[in-house]
Write an enzyme that holds these catalytic residues in place. Structure first.
Site, mmCIF file in Angstrom:
data_model
loop_
_atom_site.group_PDB
_atom_site.id
_atom_site.type_symbol
_atom_site.label_atom_id
_atom_site.label_comp_id
_atom_site.label_asym_id
_atom_site.label_seq_id
_atom_site.Cartn_x
_atom_site.Cartn_y
_atom_site.Cartn_z
ATOM 1 N N SER A 26 0.754 -1.223 0.075
ATOM 2 C CA SER A 26 -0.254 0.007 0.102
ATOM 3 C C SER A 26 0.725 1.205 -0.086
ATOM 4 C CB SER A 26 -0.895 0.129 1.361
ATOM 5 O OG SER A 26 -0.090 0.058 2.535
ATOM 6 N N LYS A 27 2.217 1.125 0.340
ATOM 7 C CA LYS A 27 2.992 2.181 0.365
ATOM 8 C C LYS A 27 3.388 2.936 -0.881
ATOM 9 C CE LYS A 27 3.263 2.189 5.139
ATOM 10 N NZ LYS A 27 2.660 3.242 5.955
#
Length: 372
Positions: free
Chosen positions: A70-71
């Site tokens: 998700s980063k």
């Protein structure tokens, strides 16, 4: 009367012209760079691990981002914001504090855009993550995990020092950067709302920097204030108690193994006002939940994904869900980053999470399955 050979040549020319136009109309479908693939990750219906819970349960698979977590969302958003403001240009240096995933995403974007990337990494991060950062071209400084946040050796302070000593650099500072939260408000939240056709009733998400849970929650709450935001914290972290009391209690702090979950400080990127409640999970339960997910659903997820699934189980025990619930569980990253940890039987045994009897039983089950 037109000679037949002239008519034939005319028809051939027409055909060739039409064929040429047809070829031009069939454009190659390709992205300009790997960064164009960030976002729009899939939602998958969980068939087995939540079969005994009331309601419908879906996993948001964030490792479908090109950097496998998700980063990617925050890395790209923060870098593009800095570019728009003229803070960086090719040749600049990006500095960050990371448990691994944000660092990988920043390194990936840096290589594409022509920046140098220097990362201060917690020693708690798996060797798989650290090797990945180096493979992506980042300069990596491994810092002791179990020291106070203001200790000069901590990865927070090391990153600050590197930034101060490095000309033409920016410090991403994800724990205290509102753009972290904003990235998920603009992308993750709208995706989940669209994918569930607005029917989502509960969101289960881990809290580290707090950007994912806060930004996603803020968007969803704007759409429907009754949506429940169920946070996940770790034993050894201060987040849950701070949410409940508004007080930072250093007595909550002790070493733990889960990477990217919980904190020994209060990140300003966390918007506690949009989070309804928290539960804490243990290192062992999170690891076992991730391994179980792989063996039941075929979903090879990371350590924090296991934490989110264990938390969902705990919330179910509290009777939070009913038959009308539509629950989305954010699974932040891929299991390949934990091959030397939770997916290593040696490591699991060393931590006391499994024993020799567990390994024998697992081996026996595999042998029976393969013989059928």
């Amino acid at each position: 009367m037109i000679p037949h050979f002239v008519e034939f040549n005319y028809l051939c020319d027409k055909f060739l012209n039409l064929f040429s136009l047809f070829k031009k109309s069939k454009n190659i479908q390709a992205s300009e760079s790997i960064l164009d693939l960030v976002g729009n990750t899939p939602l998958v219906n969980l068939q087995k691990v939540t079969a005994d819970y009331p309601g419908q349960f879906y996993a948001k698979l964030e490792w479908f981002n090109p950097g496998q977590s998700s980063k990617d969302r925050i890395a790209l958003s923060i870098i593009e914001n800095a570019e728009a403001k003229g803070l960086i240009k090719p040749g600049s240096t990006i500095v960050e504090t990371t448990s691994g995933n944000t660092g990988f995403s920043l390194a990936m974007a840096s290589m594409v855009k022509g920046y140098k990337c220097i990362l201060a990494v917690s020693s708690k991060s798996s060797q798989d993550k650290i090797d990945g950062l180096k493979a992506m071209g980042a300069e990596v400084h491994v810092c002791p995990a179990h020291v106070a946040a203001d200790d000069p050796r901590s990865y927070y302070e090391v990153a600050k020092r590197i930034h101060a000593e490095t000309p033409n650099s920016i410090y991403i500072n994800q724990y205290f950067n509102e753009l972290n939260t904003e990235a998920h408000y603009k992308t993750t939240g709208p995706e989940i709302w669209r994918q569930t056709a607005g029917r989502i009733t509960h969101l289960v998400a881990c809290s580290g920097t707090g950007g994912t849970i806060s930004g996603t929650a803020r968007y969803l709450k704007e759409k429907n204030p009754s949506i429940q935001i169920l946070g996940v914290d770790a034993y050894g972290s201060v987040i849950k108690k701070y949410h409940e009391t508004g007080k930072f209690d250093e007595n909550e702090i002790h070493p733990y193994r889960i990477e990217g979950l919980g904190k020994n400080l209060i990140p300003s990127a966390t918007d506690f006002s949009v989070i309804d409640t928290f539960v804490k999970v243990t290192d062992k339960d999170a690891a076992l939940a991730a391994r179980n997910l792989a063996r039941t659903e075929g979903i090879f997820a990371g350590y924090t994904a296991g934490a989110a699934l264990r938390a969902t189980e705990l919330y179910n025990d509290q009777n939070i869900f009913d038959e009308n619930s539509v629950v989305v569980i954010i699974l932040p990253d891929h299991g390949s980053r934990y091959l030397s940890k939770i997916y290593s039987e040696k490591w699991m045994t060393e931590q006391g999470f499994i024993d020799a009897e567990d390994l024998v039983q697992t081996s026996d089950k595999s042998a029976v399955t393969n013989s059928q």
